[in-house]
Design a protein around this motif. Structure first.
Motif, mmCIF file in Angstrom:
data_model
loop_
_atom_site.group_PDB
_atom_site.id
_atom_site.type_symbol
_atom_site.label_atom_id
_atom_site.label_comp_id
_atom_site.label_asym_id
_atom_site.label_seq_id
_atom_site.Cartn_x
_atom_site.Cartn_y
_atom_site.Cartn_z
ATOM 1 N N GLY A 165 -1.536 -4.000 -9.503
ATOM 2 C CA GLY A 165 -2.986 -4.411 -9.760
ATOM 3 C C GLY A 165 -3.950 -3.065 -9.314
ATOM 4 N N GLY A 213 -2.408 -2.741 -14.215
ATOM 5 C CA GLY A 213 -2.665 -4.159 -13.768
ATOM 6 C C GLY A 213 -3.858 -4.533 -13.875
ATOM 7 N N ASP A 233 -5.785 -7.072 -16.336
ATOM 8 C CA ASP A 233 -6.913 -8.081 -15.892
ATOM 9 C C ASP A 233 -8.182 -7.820 -16.245
ATOM 10 O OD1 ASP A 233 -4.882 -9.138 -14.022
ATOM 11 O OD2 ASP A 233 -5.732 -7.953 -12.324
ATOM 12 N N GLY A 238 -2.690 -10.290 -16.243
ATOM 13 C CA GLY A 238 -1.322 -9.838 -16.636
ATOM 14 C C GLY A 238 -0.490 -10.961 -17.524
ATOM 15 N N GLU A 245 0.301 -11.308 -21.782
ATOM 16 C CA GLU A 245 1.323 -11.382 -22.129
ATOM 17 C C GLU A 245 1.809 -12.564 -22.896
ATOM 18 O OE1 GLU A 245 4.937 -11.153 -18.977
ATOM 19 O OE2 GLU A 245 6.254 -11.187 -20.641
ATOM 20 N N GLY A 266 3.683 -5.839 -9.810
ATOM 21 C CA GLY A 266 3.331 -7.195 -10.507
ATOM 22 C C GLY A 266 3.590 -6.733 -12.172
ATOM 23 N N ASP A 319 3.352 -9.378 -5.522
ATOM 24 C CA ASP A 319 3.304 -9.293 -4.239
ATOM 25 C C ASP A 319 4.237 -10.260 -3.391
ATOM 26 O OD1 ASP A 319 2.061 -6.769 -4.477
ATOM 27 O OD2 ASP A 319 0.033 -7.637 -3.676
HETATM 28 O O1 KG4 Z 1 1.927 -5.995 -7.149
HETATM 29 P P1 KG4 Z 1 0.963 -6.909 -7.366
HETATM 30 O O2 KG4 Z 1 1.211 -8.485 -7.494
HETATM 31 O O3 KG4 Z 1 -0.349 -6.633 -6.607
HETATM 32 C C1 KG4 Z 1 -0.758 -5.598 -6.139
HETATM 33 O O4 KG4 Z 1 -0.207 -4.756 -5.376
HETATM 34 O O5 KG4 Z 1 -1.746 -4.978 -6.801
HETATM 35 O O6 KG4 Z 1 0.382 -6.579 -9.052
HETATM 36 C C2 KG4 Z 1 -0.825 -7.644 -9.484
HETATM 37 C C3 KG4 Z 1 -0.861 -7.222 -10.973
HETATM 38 C C4 KG4 Z 1 -2.261 -7.908 -11.445
HETATM 39 O O7 KG4 Z 1 -2.907 -6.798 -12.151
HETATM 40 C C5 KG4 Z 1 -1.539 -8.910 -12.417
HETATM 41 O O8 KG4 Z 1 -2.372 -8.961 -13.565
HETATM 42 C C6 KG4 Z 1 -0.283 -8.027 -12.945
HETATM 43 O O9 KG4 Z 1 0.026 -7.324 -11.815
HETATM 44 N N1 KG4 Z 1 0.818 -8.692 -13.635
HETATM 45 C C7 KG4 Z 1 1.155 -8.648 -14.867
HETATM 46 C C8 KG4 Z 1 2.158 -9.694 -15.029
HETATM 47 N N2 KG4 Z 1 2.108 -10.206 -13.957
HETATM 48 C C9 KG4 Z 1 1.347 -9.727 -13.137
HETATM 49 N N3 KG4 Z 1 0.762 -7.550 -15.966
HETATM 50 C C10 KG4 Z 1 1.233 -7.720 -16.883
HETATM 51 N N4 KG4 Z 1 2.242 -8.861 -17.052
HETATM 52 C C11 KG4 Z 1 2.813 -9.756 -16.408
HETATM 53 N N5 KG4 Z 1 3.681 -10.702 -16.800
#
Ligand code: KG4
Ligand code: ZN
Length: 342
Positions: free
Chosen positions: A138, A164, A168, A181, A185, A276, A308
């Motif tokens: 993110g 990410g 969003d 995300g 998708e 993510g 996360d």
């Molecule tokens: O790594 P993470 O859980 O938290 C951070 O460290 O930021 O990443 C969260 C991000 C969010 O922007 C979310 O929309 C995205 O990962 N995300 C995705 C998917 N699942 C989560 N983006 C695209 N496709 C997905 N399936």
């Protein structure tokens, strides 16, 4: 056998895990705050830190119960202290310091981005270093040369929005729920990725950098042309699906192109993907295809280890073994990691 408690509160997940020094995962708990932030369409830092305060002790209790341990069985406490939201990081760090002091066990610092790559080590069940690391989360979209679990060199990253973050924000423009995300998708599955001709910023340059802010604006202008107010009738389902698919494909084209450029330049033979956005099945498929063509082994964790979680903080075991423990004066290092800042 040593037991390490790991805490993760960098953004909006309150998470804890217990792992052994041989990397066996005894228990993992993730308390998501998605419900709290949904009505705002994004993470509200003050709400996130308050929720961490409420949840951190129950989450620690739960993970110890699931691991069938008590606090006195712990041999070390690890905590992600960078990067992230200041108030959120402080909650995990304070809890970890208190436990370390009360139990007289070492305190270990975890870098959240490095932990995302280490999730690949856990998923593979064997050494993955040296490798090229792609982190898509993110707040970050970064490429690292990972010589070893304690040796990460930043090669490039986004110069504005993270992938990410773009998912969003585009979800928000399309009227899809937070987190964007997974919603984009899902919507993209019914859409045509060639329906809209969207830009692939920086893709033709030889820089190992990404830029997603203009792509997000391009989607905004397909919905409401420049000068037109953003309010209006809800979009047709077909438009949402086609825009979601076209946007997703554009992001993925950028991610794949720069990752392969970094692979060519570094000649690393293993690609580890974390964060993510790595849960996205189309991204996983495209990276696997392109890696396969080059004879590169791609490792991507199961989706629950991409978003996360505290299990990936098992990178703390590597630090502990190297004698890298921290004093109680350890502080948080909030913010975003960008090339100019590191
Ligand atoms: O790594 P993470 O859980 O938290 C951070 O460290 O930021 O990443 C969260 C991000 C969010 O922007 C979310 O929309 C995205 O990962 N995300 C995705 C998917 N699942 C989560 N983006 C695209 N496709 C997905 N399936
Ligand atoms: Zn993350």
């Amino acid at each position: 056998m040593q037991h390490i408690l790991i805490l993760e509160t960098t953004c909006d997940e309150t998470a804890a895990a217990v792992v052994t020094d041989s990397l066996d995962v005894l228990a993992s708990v993730v308390a998501s705050q998605d419900e709290l932030h949904r009505r705002y369409g994004g993470v509200v830092p003050e709400i996130a830190s308050r929720a961490h305060v409420e949840r951190i002790l129950p989450v620690i209790d739960a993970v110890l119960r699931r691991a069938k341990l008590t606090a006195s069985d712990l041999d070390a406490v690890a905590v992600a202290n960078t990067p992230g939201l200041a108030g959120s990081l402080l909650v995990g760090l304070s809890a970890a310091k208190a436990l370390s002091l009360a139990l007289s066990v070492p305190l270990v610092a975890v870098n959240h981005l490095q932990a995302h790559i280490y999730a690949c080590r856990l998923a593979a069940g064997r050494d993955v270093f040296p490798c090229l690391g792609l982190i898509v989360s993110g707040g970050h979209t970064s490429l690292y040369r990972c010589a070893g679990p304690l040796d990460f060199e930043l090669l490039g990253g986004t110069i504005d929005d993270a992938a990410g973050e773009a998912f969003d924000k585009v979800a928000n423009l399309l009227g899809l729920p937070f987190p964007g995300g997974p919603a984009v998708e899902r919507a993209a599955r019914d859409g045509n990725p060639r329906a809209y001709d969207l830009p692939r910023p920086l893709v033709d340059s030889d820089r190992l950098d990404f830029s997603f802010s203009g792509l997000k604006t391009a989607v905004r202008y397909r919905i409401h042309p420049p000068g037109q107010a953003a309010a209006g009738a809800p979009l047709e389902a077909r438009t949402v699906a086609d825009l979601a698919a076209s946007f997703q494909e554009a992001v993925i084209d950028c991610l794949v192109a720069k990752t392969m450029l970094a692979a060519d330049r570094t000649a690393l033979e293993v690609l580890c993907v974390g964060g993510g956005v790595a849960a996205n099945s189309r991204l996983r498929e495209r990276l696997a295809q392109e890696s396969g063509k080059r004879g590169i082994e791609m490792i991507v964790p199961p989706p629950e280890l991409c978003t996360d979680n505290a299990v990936m903080g098992a990178i703390a075991v590597e630090r502990l073994k190297a004698g890298l423990t921290e004093p109680l004066s350890l502080d948080v290092a909030p913010g975003l990691v960008r090339k100019s800042t590191k």
